[in-house]
Design an enzyme around this catalytic site. Structure first.
Site, PDB file in Angstrom:
ATOM      1  N   LYS A  84       0.861  -1.189   0.000  1.00 21.71           N
ATOM      2  CA  LYS A  84       0.000   0.000   0.000  1.00 21.71           C
ATOM      3  C   LYS A  84       0.894   1.234   0.000  1.00 21.71           C
ATOM      4  O   LYS A  84       1.907   1.264   0.709  1.00 21.71           O
ATOM      5  CB  LYS A  84      -0.913  -0.025   1.228  1.00 21.71           C
ATOM      6  N   SER A 159      -9.907   2.272   2.808  1.00 21.77           N
ATOM      7  CA  SER A 159      -8.992   2.992   1.953  1.00 21.77           C
ATOM      8  C   SER A 159      -7.999   2.102   1.193  1.00 21.77           C
ATOM      9  O   SER A 159      -7.388   2.565   0.240  1.00 21.77           O
ATOM     10  CB  SER A 159      -8.202   3.998   2.786  1.00 21.77           C
ATOM     11  N   SER A 183     -10.308  -0.037   6.976  1.00 23.74           N
ATOM     12  CA  SER A 183      -9.656   0.092   5.660  1.00 23.74           C
ATOM     13  C   SER A 183      -8.958  -1.154   5.130  1.00 23.74           C
ATOM     14  O   SER A 183      -8.528  -1.165   3.980  1.00 23.74           O
ATOM     15  CB  SER A 183      -8.661   1.254   5.683  1.00 23.74           C
TER      16      SER A 183
END
Lengths: 492, 95
Positions: A84, A159, A183
């Protein structure tokens, strides 16, 4: 399911790839090239990656192959993964999905990156995300929205939406995520994956760009609980550089995976099955619970009476911490700076306004307000008291049950654009995940079916440091079902 | 609690954010909606409840006060917007 030998390489789980690498069926370089080719082919339609790191990946793959020849390989050596874009990667752009950090080349590696590098994983690239991890649809990224591989009209969740889409589309067998209010779990649910948010303090936050420091926690996203166990084992552990890291040994997460579930006590919070839960999602979740009964679990109804207060408390605590954390972006030492500032105040205010998108701006403003003179007690202190009540609810529940189960999200993936203009409606997508962060507990989402062609996730919540139990409970389900093995047709 | 344009302006100044005039009404609307959501907390009596700052109620660990990092000024300044002679440049502060 097809026998392993007939399974295409990109369809294999991390555990299967690890076995293949060990048996010498293929090299890490071959594997890495395959996934890089898939990224080149499919990423334009998904936008799951912000940066693809071909050169680094091939270099790490060759190093992993050498390590294997020298008999120094671990189970993850040579396995490709994606990071990420919230984790700092030395020499590689780390944007956090923001214009503010569009040209930020991190000068060091996050501890999570260091640990995965040490385990020998290969980094394919950096995945797209909601700006500074604030969002539930990945529509808040400076680099544009990510699409859900199961239905390109749908959001992947957020997210960690890029990580979720990349794993679901088989562009990588696993990825890292972070979870402040859901998330990891919500995008895992919306993309049909397994993802675990560990206990607060289990995984180092050093080099993980901060959003809300008392809630943020990194974790793995993959297709199976077994793969999450492999990745979490490499990611977790004490880090003296993170003052909130917990100094406690990391158990072997694979050791208890197969433990039988006879007599396991599963609590279903009645508040998670009421108004707001989509009826079809509820039916899929009920079917998963029925499967657990067949596996020998005792299912009882419990109550988490303060559940409805989780979102209100979160939208004080998270913005307050975000407004403090994001104060560091001042246009002076790194990050975006506006053109021709007329004075220092103009430099600060325009650099920040140009660098941050609307959702980040909203949360900074809410936080600045909640912390401002005269409002602190009414907002921040009150939210921290509510946080205690929510945590106490869980403490009492775990006196009765071993794990808590319910839907991960109240609906399946929604359409792109559907909620983007209404922040409040968007926030409700995390109604079942946020309380877990407030309490600091571990939570896992696993795929348990579909509504139409969009996946449904079951959330399992465990007691502090019971990651091994959650992975075990998810793994046993995955031994008798095949939802986790389904692939979106367009990316099969 | 509902926020008007003047309050949004004040908060934006506290947060050092230059909000364009045309965007103020939308922020006022959204922030008011968020505060309305947050106001649901008021329905609960929390008198005597100890605020929870850390999920595990742990104290912040402190380390020994000694230098642990090597100086990497050039490396860090390589990513700064403007530097000169080892210094970060900002607009003139004192006339």
């Amino acid at each position: 399911m097809k026998p392993l030998s007939e399974t295409a390489m990109h369809q294999k789980t991390i555990a299967q790839l690890s076995a293949g690498l060990t048996a010498g069926e293929f090299s890490s370089e071959e594997l890495t090239r395959l996934f890089l080719e898939r990224i080149e082919q499919y990423n334009p339609s998904l936008n799951a990656f912000i940066t693809v790191t071909d050169d680094i990946a091939l270099e790490q793959a060759r190093a992993a192959d050498r390590r294997r020849q020298q008999d120094q390989a671990g189970p993850l050596t040579g396995v490709p993964i994606a990071q990420k874009d919230i984790f700092c990667t030395d020499g590689v752009r780390t944007s956090c999905g923001s214009r503010m950090l569009d040209r930020f080349i991190a000068p060091y590696n996050a501890t999570v990156v260091e640990k995965l590098n040490a385990a020998g994983t290969v980094m394919l690239g950096k995945t797209n995300m909601d700006e500074f991890a604030m969002g539930s649809s990945n529509e808040n990224s400076f680099y544009g929205p990510v699409r859900n591989p199961w239905d390109l009209d749908a959001v992947p969740g957020g997210s960690s939406g890029g990580s979720a889409a990349a794993v679901a589309a088989r562009l990588t067998p696993g990825a890292t995520g972070t979870d402040t209010g859901g998330s990891i779990r919500q995008p895992a649910a919306l993309c049909g994956l397994t993802g675990i948010k560990p206990t607060y303090g289990r995984v180092s936050r050093w080099g993980m760009i901060a959003y809300a420091s008392s809630l943020d926690q990194g974790g793995p996203m993959a297709r199976t609980a077994e793969d999450c166990a492999l990745l979490l084992g490499a990611m977790a552990g004490f880090d003296p550089r993170d003052s909130t890291s917990v100094d406690q040994p990391v158990p072997d997460y694979l050791a208890r995976l197969d433990q039988a579930l006879d007599g396991l006590k599963i609590g279903l919070p009645k508040e998670y099955f009421g108004e707001g839960l989509d009826g079809e999602v509820a039916r899929v979740v009920d079917a998963a619970i029925a499967e657990y009964r067949k596996l020998g679990a005792n299912v009882i109804e419990i109550s988490l009476p303060n559940s409805q207060l989780a979102i209100p408390a979160y939208y004080v605590i998270a913005p307050a911490e975000c407004s403090s954390n994001l104060a560091r972006f001042d246009g002076v030492r790194y990050g975006h700076r506006c053109d021709n500032p007329k004075d220092l105040l103009d430099l600060y205010t325009r650099s920040r306004a140009e660098g941050f998108g609307p959702e980040v701006t909203r949360r900074i403003l809410v936080g600045a307000f909640a912390l401002s003179a005269g409002y602190y007690d009414a907002y921040y202190l009150k939210a921290q008291q509510i946080r205690r009540l929510i945590s106490d609810d869980f403490r009492r529940a775990f006196e009765q049950v071993d794990v808590i189960a319910g839907p991960t999200s109240p609906t399946v993936a929604f359409n792109l654009g559907e909620k983007v203009d209404d922040p409040i409606t968007m926030y409700l997508s995390d109604i079942y995940t946020i309380a877990v962060n407030l309490a600091g507990l571990p939570g896992l989402s696993l795929p348990v079916g579909f509504v139409g062609q969009r996946p449904v996730g079951l959330q399992l919540i465990g007691n502090y440091f019971a990651e091994d139990r959650l992975l075990n409970v998810a793994h046993r389900y995955q031994q008798v079902t095949d939802w986790h093995a389904r692939a979106p047709a367009a990316f099969a | 609690m509902s926020l008007g344009p003047a309050e949004v302006g004040k908060i934006a100044h506290l947060a050092r954010l230059a909000i364009r005039d045309q965007d103020v009404p939308a922020y006022a609307h959204n922030l008011s909606a968020i505060l309305e959501l947050v106001a649901r907390m008021d329905a609960v009596d929390t008198a005597g409840v100890i605020p929870m700052a850390h999920p595990l109620d742990m104290a912040q660990r402190l380390r020994v006060d000694e230098v642990s990092e090597a100086n990497q000024r050039e490396r860090f300044q390589a990513i700064a917007p403007r530097v000169e002679a080892g210094l970060y440049l900002v607009p003139k502060v004192i006339e």
